[in-house]
Design a protein around this motif. Structure first.
Motif, PDB file in Angstrom:
ATOM      1  N   LEU A  67       0.819  -1.209   0.000  1.00 51.30           N
ATOM      2  CA  LEU A  67       0.000   0.000   0.000  1.00 51.30           C
ATOM      3  C   LEU A  67       0.856   1.263   0.000  1.00 51.30           C
ATOM      4  O   LEU A  67       0.566   2.221  -0.734  1.00 51.30           O
ATOM      5  CB  LEU A  67      -0.927   0.004   1.218  1.00 51.30           C
ATOM      6  CG  LEU A  67      -2.046  -1.028   1.234  1.00 51.30           C
ATOM      7  CD1 LEU A  67      -2.761  -1.018   2.578  1.00 51.30           C
ATOM      8  CD2 LEU A  67      -3.045  -0.786   0.107  1.00 51.30           C
ATOM      9  N   LEU A  68       1.911   1.280   0.811  1.00 53.14           N
ATOM     10  CA  LEU A  68       2.742   2.486   0.884  1.00 53.14           C
ATOM     11  C   LEU A  68       3.576   2.682  -0.382  1.00 53.14           C
ATOM     12  O   LEU A  68       3.919   3.805  -0.724  1.00 53.14           O
ATOM     13  CB  LEU A  68       3.648   2.437   2.113  1.00 53.14           C
ATOM     14  CG  LEU A  68       2.938   2.483   3.469  1.00 53.14           C
ATOM     15  CD1 LEU A  68       3.938   2.597   4.600  1.00 53.14           C
ATOM     16  CD2 LEU A  68       1.938   3.635   3.528  1.00 53.14           C
ATOM     17  N   GLY A  69       3.890   1.593  -1.062  1.00 56.93           N
ATOM     18  CA  GLY A  69       4.551   1.736  -2.356  1.00 56.93           C
ATOM     19  C   GLY A  69       3.652   2.453  -3.350  1.00 56.93           C
ATOM     20  O   GLY A  69       4.083   3.351  -4.085  1.00 56.93           O
ATOM     21  N   ILE A  70       2.369   2.047  -3.363  1.00 52.92           N
ATOM     22  CA  ILE A  70       1.398   2.726  -4.235  1.00 52.92           C
ATOM     23  C   ILE A  70       1.238   4.181  -3.803  1.00 52.92           C
ATOM     24  O   ILE A  70       1.213   5.096  -4.640  1.00 52.92           O
ATOM     25  CB  ILE A  70       0.046   2.001  -4.191  1.00 52.92           C
ATOM     26  CG1 ILE A  70       0.177   0.576  -4.738  1.00 52.92           C
ATOM     27  CG2 ILE A  70      -1.010   2.773  -4.996  1.00 52.92           C
ATOM     28  CD1 ILE A  70      -1.073  -0.270  -4.575  1.00 52.92           C
ATOM     29  N   ALA A  71       1.146   4.403  -2.487  1.00 51.24           N
ATOM     30  CA  ALA A  71       0.951   5.765  -1.979  1.00 51.24           C
ATOM     31  C   ALA A  71       2.132   6.665  -2.316  1.00 51.24           C
ATOM     32  O   ALA A  71       1.952   7.854  -2.618  1.00 51.24           O
ATOM     33  CB  ALA A  71       0.736   5.732  -0.462  1.00 51.24           C
ATOM     34  N   THR A  72       3.330   6.120  -2.282  1.00 53.23           N
ATOM     35  CA  THR A  72       4.516   6.910  -2.642  1.00 53.23           C
ATOM     36  C   THR A  72       4.426   7.383  -4.080  1.00 53.23           C
ATOM     37  O   THR A  72       4.728   8.550  -4.390  1.00 53.23           O
ATOM     38  CB  THR A  72       5.787   6.062  -2.429  1.00 53.23           C
ATOM     39  OG1 THR A  72       5.891   5.697  -1.050  1.00 53.23           O
ATOM     40  CG2 THR A  72       7.035   6.841  -2.832  1.00 53.23           C
TER      41      THR A  72
END
Length: 204
Positions: A67-72
């Motif tokens: 999720l945080l990869g997408i958010a980045t």
């Protein structure tokens, strides 16, 4: 959870949102320094996650790095969009003066003041350094999870984080030397504390 999300179970995805929406929002806020943009990043992240669910690896642990990869990525898009909008507005004639009668909530003003102080130093870091700092320090991912989120090697994460912490401490000192210290009711609000934040023990 991975299996259920990958299979498109809506209840599982709703549970995923309930568990991690705040984490994604906070990550977006740290990278964009704007509440409304962070909300857009969070919304776009979960939409993209739903659309990409079938490409999710069936084996693995926490879904937070995914999720945080997408958010980045979404936060990077948001920053580029904001720069384009600012460039457009800069070319427009100034608006007429209008008296603003809005009263800001005191706590929100304090938060904005803190956020500006943090962003002043962060904005002088390279994008890759800001991202790894946000993932490792604030979001609490270990080196392996951060590498997964960013799609880079673990050694790259280690070197970026080391550089980011060193530069942030130096830039913080410069910001504090050039601007009025943010002091309120005896509390120091500065980047020195930020630079001293420890990484989780399993990242060392």
């Amino acid at each position: 959870m991975r299996r259920r999300v990958r299979a498109g179970e809506r209840d599982a995805f709703a549970e995923l949102y309930e568990r991690h929406a705040r984490t994604v929002y906070n990550h977006g806020l740290r990278l964009t320094s704007d509440w409304s943009t962070a909300e857009e990043v969070m919304s776009d992240t979960f939409l993209a996650a739903w659309q990409a669910r079938e490409r999710l690896e069936p084996e693995g642990d926490s879904l937070v790095p995914w999720l945080l990869g997408i958010a980045t990525h979404k936060a990077g898009n948001a920053r580029r969009g904001a720069r384009r909008r600012l460039a457009f507005l800069a070319r427009q004639p100034p608006p007429p003066d209008v008296t603003d009668f809005a009263l800001e909530v005191a706590g929100r003003i304090d938060d904005a003041r803190r956020l500006r102080a943090v962003h002043a130093a962060l904005s002088r870091l390279r994008r890759q350094e800001r991202e790894v700092l946000a993932l490792c320090v604030w979001s609490g991912l270990d080196y392996g999870q951060t590498a997964e989120a960013l799609g880079v090697a673990v050694g790259t994460v280690r070197s970026r984080l080391s550089r980011a912490r060193t530069k942030l401490a130096r830039l913080t000192d410069e910001e504090q030397a050039n601007t009025e210290p943010l002091l309120r009711r005896g509390e120091v609000v500065g980047e020195a504390a930020l630079a001293a934040l420890p990484v989780r023990e399993d990242t060392v």
